[in-house]
Design a protein around this motif. Sequence first.
Motif, PDB file in Angstrom:
ATOM      1  N   VAL A  31       0.930  -1.062  -0.049  1.00 58.60           N
ATOM      2  CA  VAL A  31      -0.005   0.118  -0.117  1.00 58.60           C
ATOM      3  C   VAL A  31       1.101   1.254   0.039  1.00 58.60           C
ATOM      4  O   VAL A  31       0.392   2.497   0.227  1.00 58.60           O
ATOM      5  N   SER A  32       2.009   1.123  -0.215  1.00 62.94           N
ATOM      6  CA  SER A  32       3.065   2.330  -0.134  1.00 62.94           C
ATOM      7  C   SER A  32       3.173   2.921  -1.641  1.00 62.94           C
ATOM      8  O   SER A  32       2.605   2.033  -2.494  1.00 62.94           O
ATOM      9  N   ASP A  33       3.528   4.102  -1.916  1.00 63.44           N
ATOM     10  CA  ASP A  33       3.488   4.610  -3.317  1.00 63.44           C
ATOM     11  C   ASP A  33       4.366   3.940  -4.074  1.00 63.44           C
ATOM     12  O   ASP A  33       3.922   3.958  -5.419  1.00 63.44           O
ATOM     13  N   ALA A  34       5.199   3.388  -3.572  1.00 63.53           N
ATOM     14  CA  ALA A  34       6.148   2.524  -4.628  1.00 63.53           C
ATOM     15  C   ALA A  34       5.580   1.383  -5.098  1.00 63.53           C
ATOM     16  O   ALA A  34       5.710   1.238  -6.573  1.00 63.53           O
ATOM     17  N   ALA A  35       4.796   0.720  -4.622  1.00 66.95           N
ATOM     18  CA  ALA A  35       4.130  -0.567  -5.165  1.00 66.95           C
ATOM     19  C   ALA A  35       2.648   0.050  -5.920  1.00 66.95           C
ATOM     20  O   ALA A  35       2.321  -0.150  -6.866  1.00 66.95           O
ATOM     21  N   GLN A  36       2.157   0.926  -5.303  1.00 63.54           N
ATOM     22  CA  GLN A  36       0.679   1.528  -6.019  1.00 63.54           C
ATOM     23  C   GLN A  36       0.982   2.213  -7.307  1.00 63.54           C
ATOM     24  O   GLN A  36      -0.043   2.171  -8.140  1.00 63.54           O
ATOM     25  N   ALA A  37       2.238   2.809  -7.398  1.00 66.34           N
ATOM     26  CA  ALA A  37       2.483   3.359  -8.766  1.00 66.34           C
ATOM     27  C   ALA A  37       2.838   2.212  -9.770  1.00 66.34           C
ATOM     28  O   ALA A  37       2.296   2.713 -10.989  1.00 66.34           O
TER      29      ALA A  37
ATOM     30  N   MET B  13      -5.666  -2.244 -12.554  1.00 68.50           N
ATOM     31  CA  MET B  13      -6.914  -2.044 -11.934  1.00 68.50           C
ATOM     32  C   MET B  13      -6.612  -0.651 -11.068  1.00 68.50           C
ATOM     33  O   MET B  13      -5.480   0.059 -11.290  1.00 68.50           O
ATOM     34  N   TYR B  14      -7.619  -0.070 -10.430  1.00 69.32           N
ATOM     35  CA  TYR B  14      -7.245   1.152  -9.720  1.00 69.32           C
ATOM     36  C   TYR B  14      -6.561   0.636  -8.337  1.00 69.32           C
ATOM     37  O   TYR B  14      -6.655  -0.258  -7.604  1.00 69.32           O
ATOM     38  N   PRO B  15      -5.533   1.703  -8.127  1.00 71.17           N
ATOM     39  CA  PRO B  15      -4.797   1.479  -6.838  1.00 71.17           C
ATOM     40  C   PRO B  15      -5.556   1.697  -5.751  1.00 71.17           C
ATOM     41  O   PRO B  15      -6.578   2.495  -5.751  1.00 71.17           O
ATOM     42  N   SER B  16      -5.409   1.109  -4.441  1.00 67.91           N
ATOM     43  CA  SER B  16      -6.090   1.655  -3.324  1.00 67.91           C
ATOM     44  C   SER B  16      -5.584   2.722  -2.706  1.00 67.91           C
ATOM     45  O   SER B  16      -6.536   3.369  -1.864  1.00 67.91           O
ATOM     46  N   VAL B  17      -4.752   3.092  -2.956  1.00 66.54           N
ATOM     47  CA  VAL B  17      -4.049   4.501  -2.571  1.00 66.54           C
ATOM     48  C   VAL B  17      -3.616   5.326  -3.837  1.00 66.54           C
ATOM     49  O   VAL B  17      -2.668   4.848  -4.408  1.00 66.54           O
ATOM     50  N   THR B  18      -4.157   6.426  -4.109  1.00 67.71           N
ATOM     51  CA  THR B  18      -3.762   7.182  -5.175  1.00 67.71           C
ATOM     52  C   THR B  18      -2.393   7.549  -5.164  1.00 67.71           C
ATOM     53  O   THR B  18      -1.912   8.301  -4.342  1.00 67.71           O
ATOM     54  N   PRO B  19      -1.549   7.088  -6.419  1.00 64.26           N
ATOM     55  CA  PRO B  19      -0.107   7.327  -6.226  1.00 64.26           C
ATOM     56  C   PRO B  19       0.049   8.858  -6.293  1.00 64.26           C
ATOM     57  O   PRO B  19      -0.939   9.702  -6.751  1.00 64.26           O
ATOM     58  N   ALA B  20       1.321   9.373  -5.909  1.00 65.77           N
ATOM     59  CA  ALA B  20       1.661  10.758  -5.730  1.00 65.77           C
ATOM     60  C   ALA B  20       1.512  11.560  -7.234  1.00 65.77           C
ATOM     61  O   ALA B  20       1.346  12.642  -7.423  1.00 65.77           O
TER      62      ALA B  20
END
Length: 325
Positions: free
Chosen positions: A263-269, A277-284
């Motif tokens: 759920v970190s930005d590194a993985a979500q991006a 798929m849509y990320p669960s935390v929108t990347p920066a």
Amino acid sequence: MKYLTFATATLAATAAFAETPELTVYTYDSFVSDWGPGPAIEKAFEETCGCDLKLVGNGDGAALLARLKLEGARTDADVVMGLDTSLVAAAKETGLFAETAVSADYTLPVEWTDSVFAPYDWGYFAFVHNKTLTAPANFKDLGASDLKIVIQDPRSSTPGLGLLMWVKAAYGDEAPAVWEAMADNVVTVTKGWSEAYGLFLEGEADMVLSYTTSPAYHLIAEEDHSKTAAAFDEGHYMQVEVVGALAGSDQPELAADFVNFMVSDAAQAILPTTNWMYPSVTPAAGLPAGFETLMVPEKALLTPIEEVGALREEALAEWLTALSQ
């Protein structure tokens, strides 16, 4: 002396390798494929963990839980990634998962408070088709048409199970009649998503059960604008995919680190243009260009986790009855 120096260096390297902790993550096949997020996730996590990340594909999402139940406390897995909201309750009933402290600013369309599983991506189920096709407006129109569809087996596939829950959430007691009408439309039922989507791309069916985000792959990766997702007026069922650590892991801290990494930005991006798929935390950096063109359902459907178990068995029985006639 040269021999002793070489031998000493060899022993040191062997000892260092032996001390490298290994983390085993069970997931689904498409995640670990060359075109999936697995390779990039593995590289990014290993850069921070000082470990050897072993991603193991196990068919489709529902097959993960089946294997875990079979292996029980003897499982080699430290983490399971790829279950979804339709399987969370059943997974918890095994008693195999541990609570994990996760810090994340989720941007899901639903509130998430679960302390065992962390959501890493989400999407809406949909039937994908070529834009030249006049798509049905709902399941009843689909059942009344001559269109050929490919779907996945709900006993092994999370999209297949999601379809059962979608029909049940949309039609309730009418679901058996809806399935009876659609039975003739089903060309084949595959074990997993990859097989079904492949058959669609080969022209074996007019539509395939997938996600509203699937056309983004064709648009971004292939510059192919020919695919879209049919908008159904009864709404679209949501899927939230989750990751959880096993209570019996011999690497509990590393397992918790991986859950948080997902759920970190590194993985979500990484996920939007690899798992599509849509990320669960929108990347920066935000969502990739092209995602703004995707069909967004006017109505979202999602059965509460605590109610899924009873409805799943009822929906499965209705599905089996309809397709066996």
